[in-house]
Write an enzyme that holds these catalytic residues in place. Sequence first.
Site, PDB file in Angstrom:
ATOM      1  N   ASP A 208       0.850  -1.185   0.000  1.00 37.49           N
ATOM      2  CA  ASP A 208       0.000   0.000   0.000  1.00 37.49           C
ATOM      3  C   ASP A 208       0.889   1.239   0.000  1.00 37.49           C
ATOM      4  O   ASP A 208       2.114   1.142   0.076  1.00 37.49           O
ATOM      5  CB  ASP A 208      -0.891   0.002   1.248  1.00 37.49           C
ATOM      6  CG  ASP A 208      -0.059  -0.079   2.529  1.00 37.49           C
ATOM      7  OD1 ASP A 208       0.412   0.972   2.990  1.00 37.49           O
ATOM      8  OD2 ASP A 208       0.157  -1.200   3.038  1.00 37.49           O
ATOM      9  N   ASP A 210       0.698   3.554   2.455  1.00 35.05           N
ATOM     10  CA  ASP A 210       0.482   4.101   3.793  1.00 35.05           C
ATOM     11  C   ASP A 210      -0.717   5.044   3.705  1.00 35.05           C
ATOM     12  O   ASP A 210      -1.732   4.682   3.122  1.00 35.05           O
ATOM     13  CB  ASP A 210       1.758   4.763   4.321  1.00 35.05           C
ATOM     14  CG  ASP A 210       1.757   4.917   5.827  1.00 35.05           C
ATOM     15  OD1 ASP A 210       1.441   3.930   6.525  1.00 35.05           O
ATOM     16  OD2 ASP A 210       2.078   6.007   6.314  1.00 35.05           O
TER      17      ASP A 210
END
Length: 287
Positions: A208, A210
């Site tokens: 991802d 974050d």
Amino acid sequence: MRTVGIIGGSGLYEMEGLEDVKTHEVETTYGVPSDAIVSGTIGDTRLLFLPRHGRGHRIPPHQINYRANILALKMLGAEQLISVSAVGSMKESIAPGDMVIVDQFIDRTRNRSSTFFEDIGVVAHVEFAEPVDAALANALHKSAQEVGIKVHKGGTYVCIEGPQFSTRAESNLYRSWNVDVIGMTNLPEARLAREAELPYATLALATDYDCWHTGHESVTVEAVMAVMAKNIAGARDIVRATAARLPDPTQSPASSAMQHGIMTARDRISPEAQAKLAPLVGRYLES
């Protein structure tokens, strides 16, 4: 036959394709590791596999007994360690699904036991400027290229306390430090691996962005696990390929890291402390 310890992170709870498989229940002088350790062979290499969070993902990052994990692997014969970990990407160029072989760490943890030398009356200081073993990292990089995985060689991993993900302000602060990935587990491991004289390297699996990337949704467990599921097969392929090209651990500076690290006079080290440290650095404790 060389022996390598594999520490599996989120999503990686088993290693498939091993021969001569055995299960080891280990208790160390620092307690019990996260789970049973499974040993097996791939060609001429022996692998010791330990799921960091326990099978079924039962132990949060801040409650993992990192000391027992590292020491248990050493006691079973590990000569070097590879950590496989889910991370958040802190740079646009590291997309979810990419892998990063990090070479530096920044510590933002608060409540971790990250040394074997505390509360036992023994003081030790170990060199840690280069926390990742270069030869082992190179082997991982070559293996990733061989199996066709997009990998970034080098990068800084900021280790946060967790178990919560970052605030956006924290995420942007870390980006201002030129951090590459963010996680919750690898720095205690790297510090302890150095005290255990085990060369260490991290294969970080970006899942991802974050929460800094406003063009993407903030990190969620669901998003992490969805990307992680796709990454696990690639991580296993890299580990298998690396098993065939492991470097000689005796050539690593880590293999003798504690030779001059223990500061306490040997005649002032209690029998209890000697017994506790014996599986770790017993060869340096004689008067």
